[in-house]
Design a protein around this motif. Sequence first.
Motif, PDB file in Angstrom:
ATOM      1  N   ALA A  59       0.768  -0.999  -0.015  1.00 10.65           N
ATOM      2  CA  ALA A  59      -0.064   0.086  -0.053  1.00 10.65           C
ATOM      3  C   ALA A  59       0.744   1.347   0.066  1.00 10.65           C
ATOM      4  CB  ALA A  59      -1.095  -0.151   1.270  1.00 10.65           C
ATOM      5  N   GLY A  60       0.317   2.268  -0.962  1.00  9.67           N
ATOM      6  CA  GLY A  60       1.265   3.551  -0.859  1.00  9.67           C
ATOM      7  C   GLY A  60       0.912   4.364   0.673  1.00  9.67           C
ATOM      8  N   ASP A  61       1.687   5.313   0.810  1.00  9.22           N
ATOM      9  CA  ASP A  61       1.787   5.900   2.091  1.00  9.22           C
ATOM     10  C   ASP A  61       0.356   6.797   2.489  1.00  9.22           C
ATOM     11  OD1 ASP A  61       5.079   6.866   2.114  1.00  9.22           O
ATOM     12  OD2 ASP A  61       4.130   5.064   2.856  1.00  9.22           O
ATOM     13  N   SER A  62      -0.319   7.204   1.294  1.00  6.96           N
ATOM     14  CA  SER A  62      -1.482   7.918   1.373  1.00  6.96           C
ATOM     15  C   SER A  62      -2.657   6.967   1.922  1.00  6.96           C
ATOM     16  CB  SER A  62      -1.751   8.394   0.024  1.00  6.96           C
ATOM     17  OG  SER A  62      -1.939   7.647  -1.166  1.00  6.96           O
ATOM     18  N   VAL A  63      -2.510   5.903   1.702  1.00  9.54           N
ATOM     19  CA  VAL A  63      -3.638   4.882   1.950  1.00  9.54           C
ATOM     20  C   VAL A  63      -3.460   3.840   3.033  1.00  9.54           C
ATOM     21  CG1 VAL A  63      -4.889   5.575   0.055  1.00  9.54           C
ATOM     22  CG2 VAL A  63      -3.492   3.274   0.143  1.00  9.54           C
ATOM     23  N   LYS A  64      -2.197   3.893   3.341  1.00  8.08           N
ATOM     24  CA  LYS A  64      -1.571   2.787   4.448  1.00  8.08           C
ATOM     25  C   LYS A  64      -2.426   2.785   5.760  1.00  8.08           C
ATOM     26  CE  LYS A  64       2.657   1.829   3.767  1.00  8.08           C
ATOM     27  NZ  LYS A  64       4.042   1.647   3.752  1.00  8.08           N
ATOM     28  N   GLY A  65      -2.891   1.598   6.028  1.00 10.36           N
ATOM     29  CA  GLY A  65      -3.469   1.522   7.379  1.00 10.36           C
ATOM     30  C   GLY A  65      -4.950   1.575   7.352  1.00 10.36           C
ATOM     31  N   ARG A  66      -5.746   2.135   5.920  1.00  6.65           N
ATOM     32  CA  ARG A  66      -6.967   2.249   5.927  1.00  6.65           C
ATOM     33  C   ARG A  66      -7.328   1.979   4.528  1.00  6.65           C
ATOM     34  NH1 ARG A  66      -8.230   7.240   3.301  1.00  6.65           N
ATOM     35  NH2 ARG A  66      -6.487   8.446   2.597  1.00  6.65           N
ATOM     36  N   SER A  67      -6.592   1.002   3.995  1.00  7.82           N
ATOM     37  CA  SER A  67      -7.065   0.282   2.603  1.00  7.82           C
ATOM     38  C   SER A  67      -6.645  -1.151   2.497  1.00  7.82           C
ATOM     39  CB  SER A  67      -6.251   1.067   1.522  1.00  7.82           C
ATOM     40  OG  SER A  67      -4.718   0.902   1.573  1.00  7.82           O
ATOM     41  N   THR A  68      -7.561  -1.800   1.783  1.00  6.15           N
ATOM     42  CA  THR A  68      -7.078  -3.390   1.536  1.00  6.15           C
ATOM     43  C   THR A  68      -7.444  -3.507   0.040  1.00  6.15           C
ATOM     44  OG1 THR A  68      -8.388  -3.736   3.707  1.00  6.15           O
ATOM     45  CG2 THR A  68      -7.980  -5.538   2.356  1.00  6.15           C
ATOM     46  N   ILE A  69      -6.384  -4.109  -0.685  1.00  9.33           N
ATOM     47  CA  ILE A  69      -6.391  -4.613  -1.664  1.00  9.33           C
ATOM     48  C   ILE A  69      -6.630  -6.167  -1.808  1.00  9.33           C
ATOM     49  CG2 ILE A  69      -3.904  -4.642  -2.110  1.00  9.33           C
ATOM     50  CD1 ILE A  69      -4.398  -4.029  -4.997  1.00  9.33           C
ATOM     51  N   SER A  70      -7.280  -6.833  -2.373  1.00 10.13           N
ATOM     52  CA  SER A  70      -7.656  -8.170  -2.668  1.00 10.13           C
ATOM     53  C   SER A  70      -7.967  -8.505  -4.029  1.00 10.13           C
ATOM     54  CB  SER A  70      -8.683  -8.494  -1.782  1.00 10.13           C
ATOM     55  OG  SER A  70      -9.734  -7.943  -1.893  1.00 10.13           O
ATOM     56  N   ARG A  71      -7.921  -9.742  -4.332  1.00 12.99           N
ATOM     57  CA  ARG A  71      -8.057 -10.316  -5.575  1.00 12.99           C
ATOM     58  C   ARG A  71      -8.845 -11.433  -5.377  1.00 12.99           C
ATOM     59  NH1 ARG A  71      -2.926 -10.895  -8.667  1.00 12.99           N
ATOM     60  NH2 ARG A  71      -3.968 -11.678 -10.301  1.00 12.99           N
ATOM     61  N   ASP A  72      -9.980 -11.794  -6.450  1.00  9.32           N
ATOM     62  CA  ASP A  72     -10.526 -13.121  -6.567  1.00  9.32           C
ATOM     63  C   ASP A  72     -10.297 -13.688  -8.058  1.00  9.32           C
ATOM     64  OD1 ASP A  72     -12.475 -15.304  -6.705  1.00  9.32           O
ATOM     65  OD2 ASP A  72     -14.129 -14.126  -5.766  1.00  9.32           O
ATOM     66  N   ASN A  73      -9.343 -14.540  -8.091  1.00  7.39           N
ATOM     67  CA  ASN A  73      -8.946 -15.280  -9.141  1.00  7.39           C
ATOM     68  C   ASN A  73     -10.009 -15.880 -10.169  1.00  7.39           C
ATOM     69  OD1 ASN A  73      -6.551 -14.049  -9.106  1.00  7.39           O
ATOM     70  ND2 ASN A  73      -5.525 -16.107  -7.849  1.00  7.39           N
ATOM     71  N   ALA A  74     -10.956 -16.499  -9.294  1.00  4.32           N
ATOM     72  CA  ALA A  74     -12.210 -17.080  -9.898  1.00  4.32           C
ATOM     73  C   ALA A  74     -13.291 -16.154 -10.572  1.00  4.32           C
ATOM     74  CB  ALA A  74     -12.843 -18.147  -8.991  1.00  4.32           C
ATOM     75  N   LYS A  75     -12.744 -14.950 -10.328  1.00  2.84           N
ATOM     76  CA  LYS A  75     -13.794 -13.890 -10.760  1.00  2.84           C
ATOM     77  C   LYS A  75     -12.997 -12.981 -11.798  1.00  2.84           C
ATOM     78  CE  LYS A  75     -17.341 -14.183  -7.343  1.00  2.84           C
ATOM     79  NZ  LYS A  75     -18.075 -13.272  -6.100  1.00  2.84           N
ATOM     80  N   ASN A  76     -11.685 -13.043 -11.681  1.00  2.00           N
ATOM     81  CA  ASN A  76     -10.969 -12.290 -12.654  1.00  2.00           C
ATOM     82  C   ASN A  76     -10.955 -10.716 -11.993  1.00  2.00           C
ATOM     83  OD1 ASN A  76      -9.957 -14.460 -14.151  1.00  2.00           O
ATOM     84  ND2 ASN A  76     -10.347 -13.571 -16.003  1.00  2.00           N
ATOM     85  N   THR A  77     -11.124 -10.767 -10.712  1.00  2.00           N
ATOM     86  CA  THR A  77     -11.451  -9.478 -10.156  1.00  2.00           C
ATOM     87  C   THR A  77     -10.369  -9.011  -9.065  1.00  2.00           C
ATOM     88  OG1 THR A  77     -13.833  -9.531 -10.619  1.00  2.00           O
ATOM     89  CG2 THR A  77     -13.348  -8.112  -8.944  1.00  2.00           C
ATOM     90  N   VAL A  78     -10.106  -7.619  -9.117  1.00  2.00           N
ATOM     91  CA  VAL A  78      -9.396  -7.304  -7.946  1.00  2.00           C
ATOM     92  C   VAL A  78     -10.115  -6.080  -7.289  1.00  2.00           C
ATOM     93  CG1 VAL A  78      -8.185  -5.501  -9.485  1.00  2.00           C
ATOM     94  CG2 VAL A  78      -7.199  -6.077  -7.349  1.00  2.00           C
ATOM     95  N   TYR A  79     -10.046  -5.849  -6.092  1.00  2.00           N
ATOM     96  CA  TYR A  79     -10.858  -4.979  -5.414  1.00  2.00           C
ATOM     97  C   TYR A  79      -9.798  -4.043  -4.580  1.00  2.00           C
ATOM     98  CZ  TYR A  79     -14.262  -8.548  -5.889  1.00  2.00           C
ATOM     99  OH  TYR A  79     -15.099  -9.812  -6.245  1.00  2.00           O
ATOM    100  N   LEU A  80     -10.461  -2.826  -4.407  1.00  2.00           N
ATOM    101  CA  LEU A  80      -9.708  -1.912  -3.402  1.00  2.00           C
ATOM    102  C   LEU A  80     -10.833  -1.353  -2.298  1.00  2.00           C
ATOM    103  CD1 LEU A  80      -7.076  -0.192  -2.759  1.00  2.00           C
ATOM    104  CD2 LEU A  80      -7.849   1.485  -4.179  1.00  2.00           C
ATOM    105  N   GLN A  81     -10.395  -1.738  -1.241  1.00  2.00           N
ATOM    106  CA  GLN A  81     -11.307  -0.934  -0.249  1.00  2.00           C
ATOM    107  C   GLN A  81     -10.696   0.121   0.594  1.00  2.00           C
ATOM    108  OE1 GLN A  81     -14.593  -2.491   1.301  1.00  2.00           O
ATOM    109  NE2 GLN A  81     -14.681  -0.930   2.864  1.00  2.00           N
ATOM    110  N   ILE A  82     -10.939   1.299   0.554  1.00  2.00           N
ATOM    111  CA  ILE A  82     -10.355   2.476   1.364  1.00  2.00           C
ATOM    112  C   ILE A  82     -11.525   2.741   2.428  1.00  2.00           C
ATOM    113  CG2 ILE A  82      -9.308   4.744   1.161  1.00  2.00           C
ATOM    114  CD1 ILE A  82      -8.797   4.232  -1.462  1.00  2.00           C
ATOM    115  N   ASN A  83     -11.147   2.805   3.713  1.00  2.00           N
ATOM    116  CA  ASN A  83     -11.930   3.677   4.906  1.00  2.00           C
ATOM    117  C   ASN A  83     -11.628   4.692   5.220  1.00  2.00           C
ATOM    118  OD1 ASN A  83     -13.110   0.925   4.739  1.00  2.00           O
ATOM    119  ND2 ASN A  83     -11.330  -0.066   6.046  1.00  2.00           N
ATOM    120  N   SER A  84     -12.166   5.327   6.163  1.00  2.00           N
ATOM    121  CA  SER A  84     -11.928   6.621   6.581  1.00  2.00           C
ATOM    122  C   SER A  84     -11.448   7.903   5.421  1.00  2.00           C
ATOM    123  CB  SER A  84     -10.806   6.537   7.601  1.00  2.00           C
ATOM    124  OG  SER A  84     -11.010   5.624   8.487  1.00  2.00           O
ATOM    125  N   LEU A  85     -12.401   7.667   4.305  1.00  2.00           N
ATOM    126  CA  LEU A  85     -11.871   8.611   3.407  1.00  2.00           C
ATOM    127  C   LEU A  85     -11.868   9.994   3.509  1.00  2.00           C
ATOM    128  CD1 LEU A  85     -14.500   6.656   0.880  1.00  2.00           C
ATOM    129  CD2 LEU A  85     -11.825   7.259   0.494  1.00  2.00           C
TER     130      LEU A  85
END
Length: 123
Positions: A59-85
């Motif tokens: 994670a980059g410094d700007s979102v570190k600690g409040r973001s989650t990146i994940s992937r679902d290979n079965a769905k060919n999908t990558v996600y980015l969750q950002i909290n405390s926007l």
Amino acid sequence: QAQLVESGGGTVQAGGSLRLSCVASGRTFSSYGMGWFRQPPGKEREFVAAINWGGGTYAGDSVKGRSTISRDNAKNTVYLQINSLKPEDTAVYYCARSKSGRATISAYEYGLWGQGTQVTVSS
């Protein structure tokens, strides 16, 4: 032809959360590192987060600690969750596919980009 399609952008109040999705076409999604970048208004594109083929995340410094990146290979999908926007999270967010299985912070290491999705955080 391989392509990436982002979704999930919109307008959110400061303090809220957002989850972006990126669907990749093609049959070898699991072999590639994937990343998220963003471009705030009037500024250059910057690294947000990345995930390698094995699931290791960065994670980059700007979102570190409040973001989650994940992937679902079965769905060919990558996600980015950002909290405390924050209002400074306002940007066009781009999904990108690495040229290898690695995930790096350098945009030059990514060979395929989505069209971007706008995220606006209101104060």
